[in-house]
Enzyme design. Structure first.
Site, PDB file in Angstrom:
ATOM      1  N   LYS A   1       0.848  -1.199   0.000  1.00  0.00           N
ATOM      2  CA  LYS A   1       0.000   0.000   0.000  1.00  0.00           C
ATOM      3  C   LYS A   1       0.883   1.248   0.000  1.00  0.00           C
ATOM      4  CE  LYS A   1      -0.359  -0.144   5.038  1.00  0.00           C
ATOM      5  NZ  LYS A   1      -1.181  -0.569   6.180  1.00  0.00           N
TER       6      LYS A   1
ATOM      7  N   ARG B   1     -10.636   0.488  14.925  1.00  0.00           N
ATOM      8  CA  ARG B   1     -10.484   1.299  13.732  1.00  0.00           C
ATOM      9  C   ARG B   1     -11.447   0.727  12.697  1.00  0.00           C
ATOM     10  NH1 ARG B   1      -4.491   1.725  11.183  1.00  0.00           N
ATOM     11  NH2 ARG B   1      -5.098  -0.390  10.620  1.00  0.00           N
TER      12      ARG B   1
ATOM     13  N   TYR C   1      16.786  29.380   8.808  1.00  0.00           N
ATOM     14  CA  TYR C   1      15.589  30.132   9.204  1.00  0.00           C
ATOM     15  C   TYR C   1      15.436  30.125  10.723  1.00  0.00           C
ATOM     16  CZ  TYR C   1      14.017  30.267   4.345  1.00  0.00           C
ATOM     17  OH  TYR C   1      13.914  30.512   3.012  1.00  0.00           O
TER      18      TYR C   1
HETATM   19  C1  PLP Z   1      -0.396  -1.636   6.742  1.00  0.00           C
HETATM   20  C2  PLP Z   1      -0.961  -2.915   7.211  1.00  0.00           C
HETATM   21  C3  PLP Z   1      -0.133  -3.998   7.511  1.00  0.00           C
HETATM   22  C4  PLP Z   1       1.372  -3.902   7.503  1.00  0.00           C
HETATM   23  O1  PLP Z   1       1.789  -3.327   8.729  1.00  0.00           O
HETATM   24  P1  PLP Z   1       3.358  -3.174   9.049  1.00  0.00           P
HETATM   25  O2  PLP Z   1       3.376  -2.634  10.437  1.00  0.00           O
HETATM   26  O3  PLP Z   1       3.898  -2.194   8.070  1.00  0.00           O
HETATM   27  O4  PLP Z   1       3.944  -4.514   8.916  1.00  0.00           O
HETATM   28  C5  PLP Z   1      -0.729  -5.188   7.852  1.00  0.00           C
HETATM   29  N1  PLP Z   1      -2.078  -5.306   7.915  1.00  0.00           N
HETATM   30  C6  PLP Z   1      -2.905  -4.291   7.645  1.00  0.00           C
HETATM   31  C7  PLP Z   1      -4.368  -4.479   7.749  1.00  0.00           C
HETATM   32  C8  PLP Z   1      -2.376  -3.059   7.290  1.00  0.00           C
HETATM   33  O5  PLP Z   1      -3.208  -2.047   7.031  1.00  0.00           O
END
Ligand code: PLP
Length: 370
Positions: free
Chosen positions: A39, A138, A267
């Site tokens: 993702k 969630r 800055y």
């Molecule tokens: C992003 C995600 C993962 C991967 O999590 P990591 O901590 O990057 O290994 C696994 N399962 C779901 C549902 C996710 O959204």
């Protein structure tokens, strides 16, 4: 000549890390398969690039976006593809079917859409990952919703294969086993009076759980950050977990300033020299994805040696201390993170996690595969 900044993506390291994930998982579940979580543009590493590099080893690919899933199919990816948030409207379902996608179902509303679509198109048969809310709060089906969910599932004319899934909220925590035990207990309690559940395949573990609690691996694990060589833990570095960095963000020094005591840098003048200081100006700023909130003192590597940043990060530049590196100067190579400087260390100095650094790599940074 283009600006000297570049992100180098080590595809051999990516494959290595994927195999490490599956190796951990298979320690206690010999047949465990691993979704490569790609993702967010493969955590900033490039979706198609990552998928191509993993195409002949990965058991499947997991992501969020329907268009990205289709892009993987068009690129010739034949493995299962899992949509981690499932579908968003009824029209998505026939597209999922066309491209042989597996879908997470996390709500009763989704199941109702699925049933309506399946009644209208009886050959619609999608593999379902039923996501149970075991405490992350969630996404996911609650215990109270489960009876209605089971009725919906039973009403599907041609149900696809079902897998049960949940997501850990604190597998990266420092409390040991109890960080995951409470969720496993809730998960077990939710399915206790559902006899068929006992024989369904399970998908529970993210990177942190795979690495620390391989007993949670079961049928399918879901490694994300570990594929990219990041450690999910604040108290353990990636190298000690057997992981190799995939993304190296590197650049060069483009100017050097010699400043006296009391002179300030950048800055807001947040860095004030307490001694004569050689300041290296690096061609990298927050518009490249380097975090602006990284404070002065964040580690950085110049000419293969560690030093630290000075003052505030600008849009296109940042400053670092060359006082102890007399040999370094204009054109000296700089590593912002990656090879020789774990992204986790930079992230921690900036009060964030390597996930965010990787995902924030800006489009303007040229990428080279290695
Ligand atoms: C992003 C995600 C993962 C991967 O999590 P990591 O901590 O990057 O290994 C696994 N399962 C779901 C549902 C996710 O959204």
């Amino acid at each position: 000549m283009p600006r000297p900044i570049e992100a180098r993506i080590d595809l051999t390291a990516l494959r290595h890390n994927y195999l490490v994930a599956r190796e951990y998982a298979s320690r206690q579940h010999r047949e465990a398969k691993a979704w490569a979580v790609v993702k967010a543009n493969a955590y900033g590493h490039g979706l198609l690039r990552a998928a191509a590099a993993l195409a002949d080893v990965a058991d499947g690919f997991a992501l969020l976006d329907l268009d990205e899933a289709i892009a993987l199919r068009q690129a010739g990816i034949r493995q299962p593809i899992l949509l981690l948030e499932g579908f968003f409207e009824a029209a998505d379902l026939s597209i999922c079917a066309t491209h042989a996608l597996s879908v997470v179902v996390h709500s009763l509303e989704q199941l109702r859409l699925l049933r309506q679509a399946a009644v209208a198109a009886p050959d619609l048969r999608l593999p379902i990952y039923l996501k149970l809310n075991s405490g992350m709060n969630r996404l996911g089906i609650t215990a109270a919703q489960l009876p209605a969910v089971r009725r919906e599932l039973e009403a599907l004319p041609t149900p696809g294969p079902l897998t049960l899934m949940t997501h850990f909220a604190e597998a990266d925590g420092v409390g040991g086993e109890r960080c995951i035990a409470w969720q496993l207990e809730r998960f077990a309690a939710m399915t206790a009076d559902w006899p068929a559940a006992a024989s369904l395949p399970l998908s529970l573990a993210n990177s942190a759980a795979i690495l620390r609690y391989p007993q949670t691996a079961h049928d399918w694990v879901r490694p994300g950050i570990m594929l990219y060589g990041g450690s999910p833990f604040a108290d353990q570095d990636a190298a000690s977990l057997g992981l190799k960095p995939v993304m190296t963000l590197h650049s060069r020094i483009l100017a050097v300033q010699e400043i006296g005591i009391g002179e300030r840098v950048g800055y807001g003048g947040t860095f004030v020299a307490q001694r004569p200081t050689r300041v290296g100006i690096v061609a990298c700023g927050y518009a490249d994805g380097y975090p602006r909130h990284a404070p002065g003192g964040t580690p950085i590597v110049v000419d293969g040696r560690r030093t630290q940043t000075l003052g505030r990060v600008s849009m296109d530049m940042l400053a670092c201390d060359l006082s102890e590196l007399p040999g370094a100067g204009v054109n000296s190579p700089v590593v912002l993170w990656g090879d020789g400087l774990p992204a986790d260390e930079v992230a921690s100095a900036a009060g964030t996690i390597s996930y965010e650094l990787f995902c924030a790599l800006a489009r303007r940074v040229p990428v080279r595969e290695a």
